[in-house]
Scaffold this motif. Structure first.
Motif, mmCIF file in Angstrom:
data_model
loop_
_atom_site.group_PDB
_atom_site.id
_atom_site.type_symbol
_atom_site.label_atom_id
_atom_site.label_comp_id
_atom_site.label_asym_id
_atom_site.label_seq_id
_atom_site.Cartn_x
_atom_site.Cartn_y
_atom_site.Cartn_z
ATOM 1 N N ASP A 136 2.024 -11.226 14.489
ATOM 2 C CA ASP A 136 0.661 -10.720 14.433
ATOM 3 C C ASP A 136 0.583 -9.343 13.794
ATOM 4 O O ASP A 136 -0.497 -8.792 13.636
ATOM 5 N N LEU A 137 1.715 -8.759 13.458
ATOM 6 C CA LEU A 137 1.738 -7.431 12.843
ATOM 7 C C LEU A 137 1.124 -7.472 11.446
ATOM 8 O O LEU A 137 1.415 -8.376 10.654
ATOM 9 N N GLY A 138 0.276 -6.510 11.157
ATOM 10 C CA GLY A 138 -0.251 -6.325 9.806
ATOM 11 C C GLY A 138 0.189 -4.974 9.291
ATOM 12 O O GLY A 138 0.163 -3.985 10.028
ATOM 13 N N LEU A 139 0.636 -4.932 8.016
ATOM 14 C CA LEU A 139 1.219 -3.687 7.519
ATOM 15 C C LEU A 139 1.122 -3.622 6.004
ATOM 16 O O LEU A 139 1.415 -4.594 5.313
ATOM 17 N N PHE A 140 0.674 -2.473 5.480
ATOM 18 C CA PHE A 140 0.767 -2.209 4.050
ATOM 19 C C PHE A 140 0.778 -0.704 3.845
ATOM 20 O O PHE A 140 0.333 0.065 4.710
ATOM 21 N N GLY A 141 1.322 -0.269 2.703
ATOM 22 C CA GLY A 141 1.412 1.166 2.460
ATOM 23 C C GLY A 141 1.943 1.466 1.078
ATOM 24 O O GLY A 141 2.147 0.569 0.248
ATOM 25 N N THR A 142 2.192 2.737 0.822
ATOM 26 C CA THR A 142 2.633 3.190 -0.490
ATOM 27 C C THR A 142 3.560 4.387 -0.344
ATOM 28 O O THR A 142 3.367 5.237 0.538
ATOM 29 N N ILE A 143 4.572 4.438 -1.197
ATOM 30 C CA ILE A 143 5.519 5.552 -1.262
ATOM 31 C C ILE A 143 5.425 6.159 -2.653
ATOM 32 O O ILE A 143 5.580 5.441 -3.656
ATOM 33 N N ALA A 144 5.140 7.454 -2.742
ATOM 34 C CA ALA A 144 5.076 8.116 -4.045
ATOM 35 C C ALA A 144 6.447 8.072 -4.704
ATOM 36 O O ALA A 144 7.467 8.321 -4.055
ATOM 37 N N ALA A 145 6.479 7.730 -5.992
ATOM 38 C CA ALA A 145 7.762 7.514 -6.661
ATOM 39 C C ALA A 145 7.752 8.094 -8.059
ATOM 40 O O ALA A 145 6.741 8.050 -8.765
ATOM 41 N N ARG A 146 8.897 8.644 -8.461
ATOM 42 C CA ARG A 146 9.121 8.971 -9.864
ATOM 43 C C ARG A 146 9.519 7.713 -10.626
ATOM 44 O O ARG A 146 9.130 7.542 -11.778
ATOM 45 N N SER A 147 10.278 6.870 -9.975
ATOM 46 C CA SER A 147 10.640 5.574 -10.534
ATOM 47 C C SER A 147 10.817 4.602 -9.380
ATOM 48 O O SER A 147 11.783 4.695 -8.615
ATOM 49 N N ALA A 148 9.861 3.671 -9.243
ATOM 50 C CA ALA A 148 9.946 2.694 -8.159
ATOM 51 C C ALA A 148 11.185 1.821 -8.326
ATOM 52 O O ALA A 148 11.860 1.481 -7.344
ATOM 53 N N ARG A 177 8.445 -11.325 6.212
ATOM 54 C CA ARG A 177 8.650 -11.045 4.807
ATOM 55 C C ARG A 177 7.889 -9.781 4.426
ATOM 56 O O ARG A 177 6.742 -9.584 4.842
ATOM 57 N N VAL A 178 8.516 -8.923 3.623
ATOM 58 C CA VAL A 178 7.870 -7.722 3.099
ATOM 59 C C VAL A 178 7.861 -7.825 1.581
ATOM 60 O O VAL A 178 8.896 -8.096 0.961
ATOM 61 N N LEU A 179 6.699 -7.629 0.993
ATOM 62 C CA LEU A 179 6.550 -7.626 -0.462
ATOM 63 C C LEU A 179 6.514 -6.193 -0.967
ATOM 64 O O LEU A 179 5.923 -5.316 -0.320
ATOM 65 N N PHE A 180 7.139 -5.953 -2.108
ATOM 66 C CA PHE A 180 7.125 -4.644 -2.759
ATOM 67 C C PHE A 180 6.593 -4.804 -4.184
ATOM 68 O O PHE A 180 6.834 -5.836 -4.833
ATOM 69 N N ALA A 190 3.736 -4.436 1.517
ATOM 70 C CA ALA A 190 2.806 -5.114 2.414
ATOM 71 C C ALA A 190 3.482 -6.354 2.954
ATOM 72 O O ALA A 190 4.508 -6.818 2.438
ATOM 73 N N LEU A 191 2.866 -6.928 3.984
ATOM 74 C CA LEU A 191 3.386 -8.156 4.558
ATOM 75 C C LEU A 191 2.757 -9.398 3.940
ATOM 76 O O LEU A 191 3.220 -10.504 4.182
ATOM 77 N N GLY A 194 -2.572 -10.204 -0.124
ATOM 78 C CA GLY A 194 -3.890 -9.582 -0.086
ATOM 79 C C GLY A 194 -3.833 -8.116 0.272
ATOM 80 O O GLY A 194 -4.505 -7.280 -0.338
ATOM 81 N N ASP A 195 -3.004 -7.786 1.268
ATOM 82 C CA ASP A 195 -2.881 -6.380 1.677
ATOM 83 C C ASP A 195 -2.165 -5.552 0.617
ATOM 84 O O ASP A 195 -2.390 -4.342 0.524
ATOM 85 N N LEU A 196 -1.309 -6.181 -0.184
ATOM 86 C CA LEU A 196 -0.609 -5.426 -1.217
ATOM 87 C C LEU A 196 -1.586 -4.795 -2.198
ATOM 88 O O LEU A 196 -1.363 -3.683 -2.680
ATOM 89 N N ASP A 197 -2.695 -5.469 -2.471
ATOM 90 C CA ASP A 197 -3.700 -4.922 -3.384
ATOM 91 C C ASP A 197 -4.504 -3.794 -2.752
ATOM 92 O O ASP A 197 -5.247 -3.104 -3.452
ATOM 93 N N ARG A 198 -4.381 -3.582 -1.446
ATOM 94 C CA ARG A 198 -5.118 -2.512 -0.770
ATOM 95 C C ARG A 198 -4.290 -1.236 -0.640
ATOM 96 O O ARG A 198 -4.810 -0.201 -0.237
ATOM 97 N N ALA A 199 -3.001 -1.304 -0.966
ATOM 98 C CA ALA A 199 -2.122 -0.162 -0.735
ATOM 99 C C ALA A 199 -2.553 1.066 -1.519
ATOM 100 O O ALA A 199 -2.478 2.199 -1.026
ATOM 101 N N ALA A 200 -3.021 0.870 -2.758
ATOM 102 C CA ALA A 200 -3.404 2.015 -3.595
ATOM 103 C C ALA A 200 -4.571 2.797 -3.002
ATOM 104 O O ALA A 200 -4.726 3.993 -3.279
#
Length: 594
Positions: A136-148, A177-180, A190-191, A194-200
């Motif tokens: 039931d966990l929902g998770l998405f986010g972003t890490i600032a990167a010089r080179s992902a 599963r975690v998507l990057f 994100a997990l 759909g949530d991956l598009d919300r990370a920005a």
């Protein structure tokens, strides 16, 4: 630092960066693997190619919504190194160097840490189940990167996420599963697709406010039980009030601001019906110094300032809790005078009230209670009534005890002390001979003549009572430097964004005050303490720590502020304090008496 930020970032990023156990690929995965040697990062959100669609939505159990962000961590790391170098010159903490060394030992590539953009925004949004399956966990986010891509390449090969093509990667463990996704200046995760598009979206939110932020909302009623935090009878009025506030809690928030060129501020806030505590005696939150602070002398070891509201509840409490009818004669008449005088003073107060402790010359303590008043003459008359009742009580006590050895020596000089261009009453009190041992125990409050000074009255719109060995001298120098310039109070107001209880604590003066209170009358310990007090008096002020408490309708907060001058003092001052701290703590850790 145990904060929502560390909890949330670790939940998403630790699987990728720190925990080998989280990165074991699931066998027989049905997700297609595409070798993406080109490494081209998509310019925007776009469609997620080659990703299995998430399962149909199902009914979820109760979850808490958590958000956290951090930015400009490179400057935070610099602060840690500079502050620890000031206080621990033999072992300053260099976070980047020590973190990189640890990662290298764990098998991570040297380019992973350096390709995270530590001056950018890191953010995460999570919905955490309070019960039920971890799915039931929902998770998405972003890490600032010089080179992902370089960040991903830095993960040991056996633990690295698998490429899906078009800058997409997947990490599978057990049934999670975690998507990057690689972006030009970020690594998003994100997990689900759909949530991956919300990370920005999280980046813009993280660029405002304090540098470190954590928020928890959508909280279920009763999530926090005051009985687990406060030891009070379950049916006491205060516990019932706290339970009512807890039932209405909807949001918790923690914010931290710090850096190499700024003060440290930390604030914990909650959205809840704090008005159920009964806030009538509190005025509007204090955002700047008032007239009272501009009249009181600077240099307090500790001070609390409170904006004044309605005294009606205090009148009721006073009448209910002072059983005058049970007070025997002749003290009953004095009790009525005292209660009447307090009622009068409560009605005279306007603006602010303050309670402060000072270390005066000669290593004496003075306690000060002060308030802005409507009519100084009426307030002065009420204080004289209280003063007279106190004198009568002491005389009656001496008479009942009998003999000269039980008599207090009391001297009253009307208008015998000066304050802010006006005159106050000066009362000196010498304890009776049969209380000589008690006099030794409170020597820090007695003058060199072994008398307790009490200054009371009203002048320039301020009513006050000061008690201590240096009360007269303290008030006599008021106006040259005042509490209006107290940095700790300014920090309390800034950190809390307006406080109802604005507190300033000077660490050096507080240590002096504690040493005075615990000072031995004679013996080797007394000599050591006298030497310590002499050295403390030569340590320059490093600034005051601010504490701000706000209790408003629907919102409450507790905030702290630490000045940059205290975190990064001059080397000589830091060396002085370190030497004194060693002398204070060595007896404790070596098992010797303090």
């Amino acid at each position: 630092m145990s904060t929502p930020r560390s909890l949330l970032l670790s939940a998403a990023a630790a699987c990728l960066l720190l925990s080998p156990g989280c990165t074991k690929a699931k066998k027989n995965s049905t997700v297609p693997v595409v070798d993406d040697d080109a490494g081209a990062a998509p310019s925007g959100g776009g469609a997620v190619i080659g990703v299995v669609a998430p399962p149909p939505a199902k009914e979820m159990g109760p979850r808490v919504h958590l958000r956290a962000s951090a930015r400009e961590l490179s400057d935070v790391f610099l602060l840690i190194r500079q502050a620890t170098a000031a206080w621990m010159p033999d072992g300053p903490i260099d976070v980047p160097a020590q973190a990189q060394a640890m990662l290298l030992q764990l098998g991570y590539g040297p380019g992973m840490w350096s390709n995270i953009e530590w001056s950018g925004v890191m953010a995460v949004d999570a919905r955490v189940p309070l019960e039920g399956p971890a799915g039931d966990l929902g998770l998405f986010g972003t890490i600032a990167a010089r080179s992902a891509r370089a960040i991903l390449d830095g993960v040991p090969e056996g633990q690295r996420p698998q490429p899906l093509g078009s800058g997409l990667w997947e990490l599978v463990q057990e049934d999670q599963r975690v998507l990057f996704r690689e972006q030009a200046a970020a690594l998003e995760f994100a997990l689900n697709a759909g949530d991956l598009d919300r990370a920005a979206e999280l980046v813009a939110e993280g660029r405002t406010g304090w540098r470190l932020q954590g928020v928890g909302d959508e909280l279920p009623p009763g999530l926090i039980n005051p009985a687990d935090l406060v030891d009070l009878p379950p049916q006491s009025p205060l516990m019932r009030q706290l339970q009512a506030v807890s039932q209405g809690l909807t949001q918790l928030r923690v914010d931290v601001d710090l850096g190499s060129q700024r003060d440290l501020m930390l604030r914990a806030a909650a959205l809840a019906p704090f008005e159920k505590l009964g806030l009538e005696p509190l005025g509007a939150p204090s955002l700047r110094p008032g007239a009272l602070e501009a009249a009181l002398p600077a240099g307090a070891a500790g001070v609390v300032v409170m904006p004044w509201g309605s005294p009606a509840p205090l009148h009721t409490i006073l009448d209910k809790n002072v059983p005058i009818e049970q007070v025997p004669a002749p003290f009953d008449a004095m009790a009525r005078t005292v209660v009447g005088g307090v009622h009068t003073l409560l009605d005279q107060v306007q603006g602010e009230v303050a309670l402060a402790v000072y270390v005066t010359p000669g290593d004496k303590l003075t306690l000060l209670v002060a308030a802005s008043v409507r009519d100084p003459a009426a307030a002065k008359e009420a204080l004289r009534g209280l003063q007279g009742a106190g004198i009568q009580a002491l005389e009656a006590f001496g008479a009942l005890a009998g003999g000269k050895d039980a008599a207090f020596k009391i001297t009253l000089k009307a208008d015998g002390a000066s304050f802010s261009g006006g005159k106050l009453d000066l009362l000196t009190l010498a304890l009776p001979k049969n209380m000589a041992s008690a006099a030794d125990e409170v020597a820090y409050l007695m003058s060199p003549k072994k008398e307790l000074e009490m200054v009371s009255g009203a002048a320039s719109g301020v009513a006050l009572l000061a008690i201590g060995g240096g009360a007269r001298d303290l008030l006599g120098r008021a106006g040259k430097a005042t509490l209006a310039g107290e940095g700790g109070l300014a920090l309390a107001r800034a950190a809390s964004e307006g406080c109802h209880f604005c507190v300033s604590l000077d660490p050096i003066l507080m240590v002096r005050a504690a040493t005075l209170v615990n000072r031995e009358a004679e013996g080797p310990a007394a000599k050591e303490q006298a030497k310590l007090l002499s050295e403390l008096a030569r340590v320059p002020s490093l600034g005051g720590i601010g504490v701000g408490i706000q209790l408003s309708v629907g919102r409450g907060s507790l905030a702290f502020g630490v000045p940059r001058s205290l975190m990064m003092p001059a080397p000589a001052a830091a060396a002085q304090v370190r030497g004194l701290v060693d002398r204070l703590t060595d007896p404790i850790f070596e098992g010797r008496p303090e």
